[in-house]
Write a protein that holds these residues in place. Structure first.
Motif, PDB file in Angstrom:
ATOM      1  N   GLY B  52      57.073 -31.617  17.100  1.00  0.00           N
ATOM      2  CA  GLY B  52      56.407 -31.666  15.549  1.00  0.00           C
ATOM      3  C   GLY B  52      57.215 -31.988  14.556  1.00  0.00           C
ATOM      4  O   GLY B  52      57.470 -31.908  13.738  1.00  0.00           O
ATOM      5  N   TYR B  53      58.838 -31.550  15.084  1.00  0.00           N
ATOM      6  CA  TYR B  53      59.636 -30.805  13.970  1.00  0.00           C
ATOM      7  C   TYR B  53      59.855 -32.320  13.014  1.00  0.00           C
ATOM      8  O   TYR B  53      59.575 -32.139  11.717  1.00  0.00           O
ATOM      9  CB  TYR B  53      61.142 -30.368  14.498  1.00  0.00           C
ATOM     10  CG  TYR B  53      62.071 -31.406  15.253  1.00  0.00           C
ATOM     11  CD1 TYR B  53      62.954 -31.491  13.950  1.00  0.00           C
ATOM     12  CD2 TYR B  53      61.362 -31.199  16.657  1.00  0.00           C
ATOM     13  CE1 TYR B  53      63.723 -32.517  15.170  1.00  0.00           C
ATOM     14  CE2 TYR B  53      62.835 -32.234  16.893  1.00  0.00           C
ATOM     15  CZ  TYR B  53      63.620 -33.685  16.153  1.00  0.00           C
ATOM     16  OH  TYR B  53      64.375 -33.864  16.917  1.00  0.00           O
ATOM     17  N   LYS B  54      59.644 -33.225  13.428  1.00  0.00           N
ATOM     18  CA  LYS B  54      60.204 -34.446  12.620  1.00  0.00           C
ATOM     19  C   LYS B  54      59.202 -34.799  12.310  1.00  0.00           C
ATOM     20  O   LYS B  54      59.681 -35.469  10.984  1.00  0.00           O
ATOM     21  CB  LYS B  54      61.199 -35.115  14.072  1.00  0.00           C
ATOM     22  CG  LYS B  54      60.041 -35.540  14.998  1.00  0.00           C
ATOM     23  CD  LYS B  54      60.634 -37.271  15.638  1.00  0.00           C
ATOM     24  CE  LYS B  54      60.125 -37.298  16.632  1.00  0.00           C
ATOM     25  NZ  LYS B  54      59.862 -37.064  18.100  1.00  0.00           N
ATOM     26  N   TRP B  55      58.087 -34.917  12.091  1.00  0.00           N
ATOM     27  CA  TRP B  55      57.163 -35.197  11.084  1.00  0.00           C
ATOM     28  C   TRP B  55      56.944 -33.714  10.162  1.00  0.00           C
ATOM     29  O   TRP B  55      55.931 -34.036   8.680  1.00  0.00           O
ATOM     30  CB  TRP B  55      55.563 -34.987  12.263  1.00  0.00           C
ATOM     31  CG  TRP B  55      55.527 -36.610  12.847  1.00  0.00           C
ATOM     32  CD1 TRP B  55      56.009 -36.139  14.173  1.00  0.00           C
ATOM     33  CD2 TRP B  55      54.847 -37.560  12.450  1.00  0.00           C
ATOM     34  NE1 TRP B  55      55.674 -37.105  14.280  1.00  0.00           N
ATOM     35  CE2 TRP B  55      55.512 -38.179  13.653  1.00  0.00           C
ATOM     36  CE3 TRP B  55      55.047 -37.897  11.393  1.00  0.00           C
ATOM     37  CZ2 TRP B  55      54.995 -39.447  13.713  1.00  0.00           C
ATOM     38  CZ3 TRP B  55      54.670 -39.112  11.135  1.00  0.00           C
ATOM     39  CH2 TRP B  55      54.291 -40.129  12.792  1.00  0.00           C
ATOM     40  N   LEU B  56      57.917 -32.310   9.557  1.00  0.00           N
ATOM     41  CA  LEU B  56      57.375 -31.550   8.930  1.00  0.00           C
ATOM     42  C   LEU B  56      58.697 -32.202   7.841  1.00  0.00           C
ATOM     43  O   LEU B  56      59.980 -31.903   7.433  1.00  0.00           O
ATOM     44  CB  LEU B  56      58.219 -30.533   9.458  1.00  0.00           C
ATOM     45  CG  LEU B  56      57.240 -29.513  10.619  1.00  0.00           C
ATOM     46  CD1 LEU B  56      57.980 -28.582  10.621  1.00  0.00           C
ATOM     47  CD2 LEU B  56      55.687 -29.588   9.647  1.00  0.00           C
ATOM     48  N   ARG B  57      57.845 -33.218   7.004  1.00  0.00           N
ATOM     49  CA  ARG B  57      58.176 -33.759   5.924  1.00  0.00           C
ATOM     50  C   ARG B  57      57.588 -33.308   4.583  1.00  0.00           C
ATOM     51  O   ARG B  57      56.213 -32.747   4.628  1.00  0.00           O
ATOM     52  CB  ARG B  57      58.620 -34.827   5.366  1.00  0.00           C
ATOM     53  CG  ARG B  57      59.138 -35.887   6.590  1.00  0.00           C
ATOM     54  CD  ARG B  57      58.569 -37.278   7.088  1.00  0.00           C
ATOM     55  NE  ARG B  57      56.793 -37.427   7.011  1.00  0.00           N
ATOM     56  CZ  ARG B  57      55.723 -38.036   7.535  1.00  0.00           C
ATOM     57  NH1 ARG B  57      56.311 -39.196   6.461  1.00  0.00           N
ATOM     58  NH2 ARG B  57      54.832 -37.694   7.497  1.00  0.00           N
ATOM     59  N   PRO B  58      57.982 -33.583   3.014  1.00  0.00           N
ATOM     60  CA  PRO B  58      57.449 -32.795   2.585  1.00  0.00           C
ATOM     61  C   PRO B  58      56.267 -33.521   1.997  1.00  0.00           C
ATOM     62  O   PRO B  58      55.103 -33.396   1.910  1.00  0.00           O
ATOM     63  CB  PRO B  58      57.750 -33.128   1.251  1.00  0.00           C
ATOM     64  CG  PRO B  58      59.556 -33.454   1.658  1.00  0.00           C
ATOM     65  CD  PRO B  58      59.887 -33.667   2.666  1.00  0.00           C
ATOM     66  N   GLU B  59      56.475 -35.164   2.121  1.00  0.00           N
ATOM     67  CA  GLU B  59      54.498 -35.710   1.968  1.00  0.00           C
ATOM     68  C   GLU B  59      54.084 -34.905   3.279  1.00  0.00           C
ATOM     69  O   GLU B  59      52.403 -35.063   2.851  1.00  0.00           O
ATOM     70  CB  GLU B  59      54.902 -37.068   3.213  1.00  0.00           C
ATOM     71  CG  GLU B  59      56.132 -37.787   1.977  1.00  0.00           C
ATOM     72  CD  GLU B  59      57.242 -38.309   2.963  1.00  0.00           C
ATOM     73  OE1 GLU B  59      57.400 -38.276   3.854  1.00  0.00           O
ATOM     74  OE2 GLU B  59      58.320 -37.371   2.214  1.00  0.00           O
ATOM     75  N   PHE B  60      54.025 -34.443   4.033  1.00  0.00           N
ATOM     76  CA  PHE B  60      53.152 -34.175   5.431  1.00  0.00           C
ATOM     77  C   PHE B  60      52.508 -32.783   4.449  1.00  0.00           C
ATOM     78  O   PHE B  60      51.186 -31.860   4.816  1.00  0.00           O
ATOM     79  CB  PHE B  60      53.888 -33.481   6.259  1.00  0.00           C
ATOM     80  CG  PHE B  60      53.037 -32.586   7.678  1.00  0.00           C
ATOM     81  CD1 PHE B  60      52.681 -33.555   8.359  1.00  0.00           C
ATOM     82  CD2 PHE B  60      52.868 -31.700   8.161  1.00  0.00           C
ATOM     83  CE1 PHE B  60      51.295 -33.213   9.406  1.00  0.00           C
ATOM     84  CE2 PHE B  60      52.084 -31.060   8.693  1.00  0.00           C
ATOM     85  CZ  PHE B  60      51.673 -31.561   9.959  1.00  0.00           C
ATOM     86  N   PHE B  61      53.185 -32.140   3.946  1.00  0.00           N
ATOM     87  CA  PHE B  61      52.422 -30.426   2.803  1.00  0.00           C
ATOM     88  C   PHE B  61      51.036 -31.088   1.866  1.00  0.00           C
ATOM     89  O   PHE B  61      50.650 -31.018   1.008  1.00  0.00           O
ATOM     90  CB  PHE B  61      52.856 -30.067   2.385  1.00  0.00           C
ATOM     91  CG  PHE B  61      53.595 -29.832   4.011  1.00  0.00           C
ATOM     92  CD1 PHE B  61      53.323 -28.511   4.164  1.00  0.00           C
ATOM     93  CD2 PHE B  61      55.111 -29.344   3.919  1.00  0.00           C
ATOM     94  CE1 PHE B  61      54.050 -27.479   5.338  1.00  0.00           C
ATOM     95  CE2 PHE B  61      55.569 -29.313   5.240  1.00  0.00           C
ATOM     96  CZ  PHE B  61      54.851 -28.270   6.092  1.00  0.00           C
TER      97      PHE B  61
END
Lengths: 308, 295
Positions: B52-61
């Motif tokens: 999952g780590y590579k999907w933790l971008r600002p847009e994810f939140f």
């Protein structure tokens, strides 16, 4: 009113006010405690109401003897046995892992580990119990199932075994923690007596401590079974939605809890029979777990009485 | 096992070294059980981070969920979880602490008290999905609150109440009797004693229990699915009567989608969820160690 009476009444008035206030506070706090009674009554009332409505349409004999469960299909059959079968199959598998490993872990923590090791290991093990069940569901579906498919290629994408394995490890800390409590409550004098008779530590553990803690350990085991039966998200994600009578853990099955989730995710109108089925299934689930919890609580109280 | 104490001819013999070897084997076995549990925990965490780590971008939140994985985010789930937690705490905290105070400070030793205690013990073991059915029948349909975040929070408040009461009672019981006696001897009423002396000392323990109850509520999925929380929401949550989703339900939704990218999004969501839970637990430990008074 003379002066002394006046002094007296001003001294007494706040006292009476205080008394009224104290009584009011006490009543409110009693009401808060009674919320737990209302909750139990609420659960029973809600489940009973819909279950009785359900049994007006479906005979109770069919519910417990019919071997097909198809309330969401055109030809509806209402036999709960396949769901019970799925629940028991997954729970039994989980117990094969959680009970022996949990008891061994408890023995290590209570009889072998140093104080320092226990203070580190026990909370670490308890992290396992704090991980949300949806996370375990993800792990079962995306990690354990592919692993099983490598060993047994006939393993279905949704299967009882992966849910069982993961659930076993989720429940392990519960068994370990409660069994350890029971073993720690065994008085030191019993151990010393066994040592004095020439027993080794292994013999003291297995033949003195474990038997002496047996009611507490049984309580932990029963609570673990109850937890496994009521567990929802792991089976809803990883075990499938096919209610069937089978003992093959590599197949897709459906548990009672997973069925409730399946219906809740669809948009079922309140008057439909499908809506009532989840309460009937819920009632059965509630009765099963309630019975086990009552036995477990009774056993726990018993060992506390013996050694405290 | 009696064979351990006899020679081949059946006569008694201590055979101590054999029995001790048996014992060492057993000790290793029991250590292995603990280790196996910890290994599974590590594999689980590692697997999730790697996926999952590579999907933790600002847009994810900041993004709503979407049909397209790269445009999907936790916005509605985070809002829902925050609302749900706040409302749950608001309702459960006063009732839980109040019940704990009553049972420790006021309750006479009678049938009613024992009945309440048995109820609390059993409620702690009721499967969470049953609370969902209770919420569905009582709050969603009965009080006609609909599938709102308020109905979800009320259900969750009932679910965490036993945790709050049990930990609250422990915290209150840990305050020594002498504190109460001193206060009463100076003429304070029972409630003044509780309010001004018992509760302040018990508060760190009560707060620790509250945090544990909140982390339980954050991770619960099944009861909220049962009361009908949605899995796909593309609007901001504005009030307690709005439809809602929460973090674990969003994760559940992504797990059930066939596309591999959505599974990775689920892993990313789990990283956020576990991050929140571990921080809360760390906070609870700090609270317990720093603030709790040792008598």
């Amino acid at each position: 009113m003379n002066e002394s009476q006046h002094v007296l009444s001003t001294l007494l008035r706040p006292r009476a006010d205080h008394d009224r206030r104290e009584k009011l506070i006490r009543a409110v706090l009693l009401l808060f405690s009674a919320v737990s009674i209302f909750t139990t009554l609420g659960i029973i009332a809600v489940l009973l109401r819909e279950t009785l409505l359900f049994f007006q349409e479906v005979s109770i004999v069919e519910f417990f003897t019919e071997t097909r469960w198809t309330p969401l299909f055109a030809s509806k059959k209402f036999g709960v046995l396949p769901l019970v079968n799925g629940t028991v199959l997954v729970a039994a598998g989980a117990m094969l892992i959680a009970l022996p490993l949990g008891l061994l872990a408890a023995i290590y923590l209570s009889e072998y580990a140093s104080d320092r090791a226990r203070k580190i290991l026990k909370p670490m093990l308890e992290v396992l119990a704090g991980v949300p069940t949806v996370v375990y569901g993800y792990f079962a579906l995306t990690f354990v199932t592919p692993l099983l498919q490598k060993i047994w290629p006939q393993t279905q994408a949704f299967n009882a075994l992966s849910a069982s394995i993961v659930m076993g490890f989720m429940i392990l800390p519960l068994v370990a923690s409660l069994s350890e409590d029971a073993m720690s409550a065994v008085p030191q004098s019993l151990r010393q007596a066994a040592y004095a008779l020439g027993a080794t530590r292994f013999e003291v553990t297995l033949r003195t401590v474990v038997p002496a803690a047996l009611s507490g350990i049984s309580a932990a085991f029963i609570l673990a079974v109850s937890r496994a039966i009521g567990e929802t998200m792991i089976v809803a994600i990883a075990a499938g939605q096919q209610p069937k009578l089978t003992l093959n853990p590599l197949q897709s099955i459906e548990t009672m809890t997973a069925y409730i989730v399946q219906v809740s995710l669809g948009d079922t109108p309140q008057q439909s029979i499908a809506y009532k089925t989840i309460f009937a299934v819920g009632m059965l689930l509630f009765m099963m777990t309630l019975m086990m919890n009552l036995i477990s609580n009774w056993l726990t109280r018993r060992y506390r009485e013996v050694y405290e | 096992m009696n064979g351990l104490f006899a020679n081949e001819d059946g006569r008694f013999a201590p055979r101590l070294s054999l029995r001790l070897r048996f014992g060492r084997l057993f000790q290793l076995l029991s250590l292995a059980a603990v280790t196996l549990g910890l290994i599974v925990l590590s594999v689980l965490i590692l697997d999730i981070i790697l996926n999952g780590y590579k999907w933790l971008r600002p847009e994810f939140f900041t993004e709503f969920p979407s049909r397209f994985p790269e445009k999907s985010g936790l916005r509605s789930a985070l809002q829902g979880s925050l609302w749900m937690i706040s409302l749950t705490a608001l309702m459960a905290f006063p009732i839980g602490v109040g019940a704990a105070i009553y049972l420790e400070e006021y309750a006479p030793d009678n049938g009613l008290t024992r009945f309440i205690e048995i109820n609390i013990a059993n409620l702690a073991g009721v499967p969470s999905i049953i609370y969902g059915l209770l919420g569905l029948g009582l709050f969603v349909r009965g009080l006609e609150l609909g599938r709102s975040v308020l109905a979800g929070s009320m259900t969750m408040a009932l679910l965490v109440l036993p945790i709050l009461i049990v930990s609250g009672r422990e915290a209150i019981r840990a305050v020594p009797q002498s504190v109460r006696q001193a206060s009463l001897a100076l003429g304070a009423t029972q409630w003044q004693t509780i309010q001004n002396h018992v509760l302040p000392y018990a508060m760190p323990g009560i707060l620790t229990g509250t945090i544990l109850a909140i982390s339980r509520a954050i991770g619960e999925t099944a009861p909220l699915i049962t009361i009908g929380a949605l899995t796909y929401i593309r609007f901001d949550l504005k009030g307690p009567l709005d439809l809602f989703t929460v973090l674990p339900i969003q994760i559940f939704n992504w797990v059930s989608l066939p596309k591999a990218e959505f599974q990775q999004l689920a892993a990313a969501g789990i990283i956020v969820l576990l991050g929140v839970l571990f921080s809360l637990n760390a906070l609870a430990i700090v609270l317990r160690n720093k603030l709790q008074i040792r008598w």
